[in-house]
Motif scaffolding. Structure first.
Motif, mmCIF file in Angstrom:
data_model
loop_
_atom_site.group_PDB
_atom_site.id
_atom_site.type_symbol
_atom_site.label_atom_id
_atom_site.label_comp_id
_atom_site.label_asym_id
_atom_site.label_seq_id
_atom_site.Cartn_x
_atom_site.Cartn_y
_atom_site.Cartn_z
ATOM 1 N N ILE A 64 7.604 -22.667 -46.636
ATOM 2 C CA ILE A 64 7.604 -22.668 -45.180
ATOM 3 C C ILE A 64 7.126 -21.290 -44.724
ATOM 4 O O ILE A 64 7.590 -20.272 -45.205
ATOM 5 C CB ILE A 64 8.987 -23.034 -44.611
ATOM 6 N N LEU A 65 6.128 -21.301 -43.840
ATOM 7 C CA LEU A 65 5.529 -20.078 -43.326
ATOM 8 C C LEU A 65 5.880 -19.924 -41.853
ATOM 9 O O LEU A 65 5.693 -20.860 -41.070
ATOM 10 C CB LEU A 65 4.007 -20.134 -43.458
ATOM 11 N N PHE A 66 6.407 -18.770 -41.491
ATOM 12 C CA PHE A 66 6.700 -18.461 -40.101
ATOM 13 C C PHE A 66 5.639 -17.482 -39.619
ATOM 14 O O PHE A 66 5.425 -16.447 -40.256
ATOM 15 C CB PHE A 66 8.075 -17.796 -39.963
ATOM 16 N N ALA A 67 4.982 -17.787 -38.526
ATOM 17 C CA ALA A 67 3.948 -16.910 -37.981
ATOM 18 C C ALA A 67 4.304 -16.560 -36.544
ATOM 19 O O ALA A 67 4.727 -17.418 -35.776
ATOM 20 C CB ALA A 67 2.593 -17.608 -38.025
ATOM 21 N N ASN A 68 4.121 -15.291 -36.202
ATOM 22 C CA ASN A 68 4.399 -14.852 -34.840
ATOM 23 C C ASN A 68 3.474 -13.712 -34.473
ATOM 24 O O ASN A 68 2.961 -13.013 -35.347
ATOM 25 C CB ASN A 68 5.859 -14.426 -34.687
ATOM 26 N N ALA A 69 3.281 -13.518 -33.179
ATOM 27 C CA ALA A 69 2.418 -12.446 -32.690
ATOM 28 C C ALA A 69 3.009 -11.857 -31.417
ATOM 29 O O ALA A 69 3.828 -12.491 -30.746
ATOM 30 C CB ALA A 69 1.024 -12.983 -32.410
ATOM 31 N N SER A 70 2.582 -10.653 -31.116
ATOM 32 C CA SER A 70 3.001 -10.028 -29.861
ATOM 33 C C SER A 70 1.899 -9.111 -29.359
ATOM 34 O O SER A 70 1.039 -8.675 -30.115
ATOM 35 C CB SER A 70 4.296 -9.233 -30.055
ATOM 36 N N LEU A 71 1.942 -8.858 -28.055
ATOM 37 C CA LEU A 71 1.005 -7.942 -27.418
ATOM 38 C C LEU A 71 1.792 -6.837 -26.742
ATOM 39 O O LEU A 71 2.848 -7.086 -26.168
ATOM 40 C CB LEU A 71 0.171 -8.657 -26.357
ATOM 41 N N HIS A 72 1.267 -5.633 -26.818
ATOM 42 C CA HIS A 72 1.857 -4.516 -26.084
ATOM 43 C C HIS A 72 0.755 -3.974 -25.183
ATOM 44 O O HIS A 72 -0.093 -3.197 -25.620
ATOM 45 C CB HIS A 72 2.373 -3.444 -27.046
ATOM 46 N N LYS A 73 0.762 -4.441 -23.925
ATOM 47 C CA LYS A 73 -0.340 -4.151 -23.015
ATOM 48 C C LYS A 73 -0.496 -2.658 -22.732
ATOM 49 O O LYS A 73 -1.615 -2.161 -22.664
ATOM 50 C CB LYS A 73 -0.151 -4.918 -21.709
ATOM 51 N N GLU A 74 0.625 -1.941 -22.572
ATOM 52 C CA GLU A 74 0.537 -0.520 -22.254
ATOM 53 C C GLU A 74 -0.100 0.283 -23.387
ATOM 54 O O GLU A 74 -0.834 1.226 -23.158
ATOM 55 C CB GLU A 74 1.927 0.057 -21.942
ATOM 56 N N ARG A 75 0.211 -0.094 -24.610
ATOM 57 C CA ARG A 75 -0.334 0.622 -25.776
ATOM 58 C C ARG A 75 -1.653 0.041 -26.269
ATOM 59 O O ARG A 75 -2.233 0.542 -27.217
ATOM 60 C CB ARG A 75 0.684 0.595 -26.918
ATOM 61 N N LYS A 76 -2.069 -1.069 -25.650
ATOM 62 C CA LYS A 76 -3.308 -1.747 -26.056
ATOM 63 C C LYS A 76 -3.298 -2.080 -27.548
ATOM 64 O O LYS A 76 -4.255 -1.825 -28.266
ATOM 65 C CB LYS A 76 -4.535 -0.893 -25.707
ATOM 66 N N MET A 77 -2.189 -2.666 -27.998
ATOM 67 C CA MET A 77 -2.038 -3.052 -29.398
ATOM 68 C C MET A 77 -1.582 -4.504 -29.479
ATOM 69 O O MET A 77 -0.908 -5.006 -28.584
ATOM 70 C CB MET A 77 -1.002 -2.174 -30.112
ATOM 71 N N SER A 78 -1.939 -5.143 -30.565
ATOM 72 C CA SER A 78 -1.460 -6.477 -30.896
ATOM 73 C C SER A 78 -0.797 -6.388 -32.267
ATOM 74 O O SER A 78 -1.112 -5.498 -33.051
ATOM 75 C CB SER A 78 -2.621 -7.466 -30.989
ATOM 76 N N GLN A 100 -6.178 -4.326 -33.287
ATOM 77 C CA GLN A 100 -6.800 -4.106 -31.991
ATOM 78 C C GLN A 100 -6.274 -5.086 -30.958
ATOM 79 O O GLN A 100 -6.049 -6.259 -31.242
ATOM 80 C CB GLN A 100 -8.316 -4.259 -32.137
ATOM 81 N N PHE A 101 -6.090 -4.626 -29.755
ATOM 82 C CA PHE A 101 -5.615 -5.444 -28.645
ATOM 83 C C PHE A 101 -6.566 -6.613 -28.414
ATOM 84 O O PHE A 101 -7.772 -6.425 -28.305
ATOM 85 C CB PHE A 101 -5.523 -4.579 -27.382
ATOM 86 N N VAL A 102 -6.030 -7.831 -28.376
ATOM 87 C CA VAL A 102 -6.863 -9.018 -28.199
ATOM 88 C C VAL A 102 -6.785 -9.594 -26.789
ATOM 89 O O VAL A 102 -7.478 -10.548 -26.478
ATOM 90 C CB VAL A 102 -6.516 -10.115 -29.244
ATOM 91 N N GLY A 103 -5.936 -9.029 -25.958
ATOM 92 C CA GLY A 103 -5.908 -9.411 -24.550
ATOM 93 C C GLY A 103 -4.995 -10.551 -24.173
ATOM 94 O O GLY A 103 -4.381 -10.526 -23.125
ATOM 95 N N LYS A 104 -4.897 -11.576 -24.999
ATOM 96 C CA LYS A 104 -4.071 -12.733 -24.651
ATOM 97 C C LYS A 104 -3.206 -13.146 -25.826
ATOM 98 O O LYS A 104 -3.634 -13.100 -26.972
ATOM 99 C CB LYS A 104 -4.957 -13.908 -24.226
#
Length: 167
Positions: A64-78, A100-104
Motif C-alpha cells: 500500500i502506497l500513501f502519496a501526499n503533496a503540499s504547497l508553501h506559497k510564501e516560500r514558493k516551494m512544493s 520547484q513551486f508548481v502553483g496548484k
C-alpha cells in the motif's frame, strides 16, 4: 488522525484555523467514503497471520502506497511525500522531497501519485494499492471525471505506470 494533521498544516502554512468539530466532521466523512468504497468497489482480504497482530485490510502480499503533496506559497516551494507498507503494516520505505513551486495543489498531488508508482516500479512491487487525500486527482486518474489540462501529461504517465502494476 489525517484530518488533524491537515488542520495543523492549514494553520501553520496558510494561517487557516479550523474548529475541532469541523475536523471531526471531515474525518467522519472520509471514513464513511472509505467504507462505502471498500464495501462496494474492491475485493479485500483481512490478513490475520501478521506479526504483532497488525491486521491491514488489503490484498494479500500487496503493497500500500500513501502519496501526499503540499504547497508553501510564501516560500514558493512544493513538497511530496510517499510511504510504502506491506500487507502486515510494516513500513517498507518513506520518501519526501522539496521541489520547484508548481502553483496548484492538483499538480503537486498528481506528481506525488506518479512518484509513488515510480517507487513501486523501482522496488519491484508489482501488486500495489495507492492512497491519496486528493479525491479530485484520483477521480481523474481512474477516469471517473474529466482530466484537467493542468495534469493531463502527468495522468498519461500514471496510466502508463499503472499498466505495469497489478492494482
Amino acid at each position: 488522525m489525517w484530518q488533524i494533521w491537515k488542520g495543523r498544516n492549514a494553520l501553520i502554512f496558510n494561517e487557516e484555523n479550523y474548529e475541532p468539530s469541523e475536523i471531526v466532521n471531515k474525518a467522519l466523512f472520509d471514513y464513511h467514503e472509505y467504507e462505502d468504497n471498500l464495501l462496494t468497489n474492491h475485493f479485500t482480504l483481512c490478513i490475520t497471520d501478521c506479526p504483532n497482530d497488525k491486521n491491514i485490510v488489503l490484498v494479500q502480499d500487496g503493497i500500500i502506497l500513501f502519496a501526499n503533496a503540499s504547497l508553501h506559497k510564501e516560500r514558493k516551494m512544493s513538497s511530496i511525500g510517499v510511504t510504502a507498507m506491506d500487507s502486515c503494516g510494516k513500513l517498507l520505505q518513506a520518501f519526501g522531497v522539496l521541489f520547484q513551486f508548481v502553483g496548484k495543489v492538483i499538480t503537486a498531488e498528481a506528481l506525488a501519485i506518479r512518484e509513488s508508482l515510480e517507487k513501486a516500479m523501482e522496488n519491484g512491487w508489482m501488486r500495489v494499492q495507492f492512497l491519496s487525500d486528493a479525491k479530485n486527482v484520483v477521480d481523474m486518474i481512474l477516469k471517473r471525471s474529466i482530466v484537467s489540462w493542468e495534469i493531463e501529461t502527468t495522468c498519461k504517465d500514471i496510466w502508463k505506470l499503472m499498466g505495469f502494476l497489478i492494482m
